[in-house]
Design a protein around this motif. Sequence first.
Motif, short mmCIF file in Angstrom:
data_model
loop_
_atom_site.label_atom_id
_atom_site.label_comp_id
_atom_site.label_asym_id
_atom_site.label_seq_id
_atom_site.Cartn_x
_atom_site.Cartn_y
_atom_site.Cartn_z
N LEU A 148 -7.45 0.81 -10.04
CA LEU A 148 -6.84 -0.39 -10.59
C LEU A 148 -7.91 -1.47 -10.84
O LEU A 148 -7.88 -2.14 -11.88
CB LEU A 148 -5.76 -0.91 -9.64
CG LEU A 148 -4.99 -2.15 -10.08
CD1 LEU A 148 -4.34 -1.97 -11.45
CD2 LEU A 148 -3.94 -2.50 -9.03
N ALA A 149 -8.85 -1.62 -9.93
CA ALA A 149 -9.90 -2.62 -10.10
C ALA A 149 -10.75 -2.31 -11.34
O ALA A 149 -11.09 -3.22 -12.11
CB ALA A 149 -10.78 -2.67 -8.85
N GLU A 150 -11.06 -1.04 -11.56
CA GLU A 150 -11.83 -0.69 -12.75
C GLU A 150 -11.02 -0.98 -14.02
O GLU A 150 -11.54 -1.49 -15.01
CB GLU A 150 -12.25 0.77 -12.74
CG GLU A 150 -13.05 1.13 -13.98
CD GLU A 150 -13.41 2.59 -14.11
OE1 GLU A 150 -13.94 2.94 -15.18
OE2 GLU A 150 -13.17 3.37 -13.17
N GLN A 165 0.81 -1.21 0.00
CA GLN A 165 0.00 0.00 0.00
C GLN A 165 0.85 1.27 0.00
O GLN A 165 0.35 2.35 0.30
CB GLN A 165 -0.99 0.02 1.18
CG GLN A 165 -2.01 -1.07 1.12
CD GLN A 165 -3.05 -0.96 2.20
OE1 GLN A 165 -3.31 0.12 2.71
NE2 GLN A 165 -3.66 -2.07 2.55
N LEU A 188 -2.36 -4.98 -6.88
CA LEU A 188 -3.45 -4.76 -5.92
C LEU A 188 -2.96 -4.73 -4.48
O LEU A 188 -3.55 -4.08 -3.63
CB LEU A 188 -4.53 -5.83 -6.10
CG LEU A 188 -5.43 -5.63 -7.32
CD1 LEU A 188 -6.23 -6.90 -7.62
CD2 LEU A 188 -6.36 -4.44 -7.12
N ARG A 219 -6.93 1.75 -5.09
CA ARG A 219 -7.30 0.40 -5.49
C ARG A 219 -8.53 0.36 -6.40
O ARG A 219 -8.56 -0.41 -7.36
CB ARG A 219 -7.49 -0.48 -4.26
CG ARG A 219 -7.37 -1.95 -4.59
CD ARG A 219 -7.32 -2.82 -3.35
NE ARG A 219 -6.03 -2.67 -2.70
CZ ARG A 219 -5.86 -2.60 -1.38
NH1 ARG A 219 -6.89 -2.67 -0.57
NH2 ARG A 219 -4.66 -2.46 -0.86
N PRO A 220 -9.56 1.22 -6.17
CA PRO A 220 -10.70 1.20 -7.09
C PRO A 220 -10.32 1.56 -8.54
O PRO A 220 -10.93 1.06 -9.48
CB PRO A 220 -11.66 2.23 -6.49
CG PRO A 220 -11.30 2.29 -5.05
CD PRO A 220 -9.81 2.06 -5.01
N LEU A 270 -8.79 -3.26 -14.45
CA LEU A 270 -8.80 -4.71 -14.65
C LEU A 270 -10.12 -5.17 -15.27
O LEU A 270 -10.11 -6.00 -16.18
CB LEU A 270 -8.56 -5.44 -13.33
CG LEU A 270 -7.11 -5.41 -12.84
CD1 LEU A 270 -7.02 -5.81 -11.38
CD2 LEU A 270 -6.25 -6.30 -13.71
N ARG A 271 -11.23 -4.62 -14.80
CA ARG A 271 -12.53 -4.98 -15.38
C ARG A 271 -12.59 -4.58 -16.85
O ARG A 271 -13.04 -5.34 -17.69
CB ARG A 271 -13.67 -4.30 -14.60
CG ARG A 271 -13.98 -4.95 -13.27
CD ARG A 271 -15.25 -4.43 -12.66
NE ARG A 271 -15.28 -2.98 -12.44
CZ ARG A 271 -14.78 -2.37 -11.37
NH1 ARG A 271 -14.21 -3.07 -10.40
NH2 ARG A 271 -14.85 -1.05 -11.24
N ALA A 286 -1.23 -8.01 -12.02
CA ALA A 286 -2.43 -7.49 -11.38
C ALA A 286 -2.51 -7.83 -9.89
O ALA A 286 -2.81 -6.96 -9.06
CB ALA A 286 -3.67 -7.99 -12.10
N ASP A 287 -2.26 -9.08 -9.53
CA ASP A 287 -2.36 -9.48 -8.12
C ASP A 287 -1.37 -8.72 -7.24
O ASP A 287 -1.72 -8.26 -6.15
CB ASP A 287 -2.14 -10.99 -7.96
CG ASP A 287 -3.29 -11.81 -8.53
OD1 ASP A 287 -4.41 -11.26 -8.70
OD2 ASP A 287 -3.08 -13.00 -8.80
#
Length: 160
Positions: free
Chosen positions: A146-148, A39, A135, A143-144, A150-151, A131-132
Amino acid sequence: MPKAPVVSAGVLAWRRGASGPEFLLVHPGGPYWAKKDAQGWSIPKGLVDPGEDGWTAARREFREELGLEIDGEGEPLAPATSSGKTVHAWLVEADLDVSAIASNTFEVEWPPRSGRRQAFPEVDRAAWFDADTALVKIHAGQRPILAEALRRLASGPAQS
């Protein structure tokens, strides 16, 4: 009078890796972040100047923090709140060599209350992460973003 919101803009660069997308993150320089890893990483980003376009600011910050240009058009991602700032990010495919970055510097009194000011690089290192790992490394508030990303990469033509 209410205080104006603090807005940052940054680039989430990605490249195609052997086992999926890899993301470029930077580690803040200076003594406060020296021992922080999980983090402790971020997308290259910085404050948007008054009247400045966000994508222009994101590219400027990328150049200032890495000494590299980002080419192409960025795909805007949903803003996230991180450390009290609204962070706007753009997803850009780029395969850049970050083994020798050239970051701008900042000054801080160090050690604290010593009266001495020292200069430190704003970014002390940059690296590509799967990716893992990304995160785990990225600041929780980002983090949101990066998550978006990835989607979008999983569902869009970019990974075809």
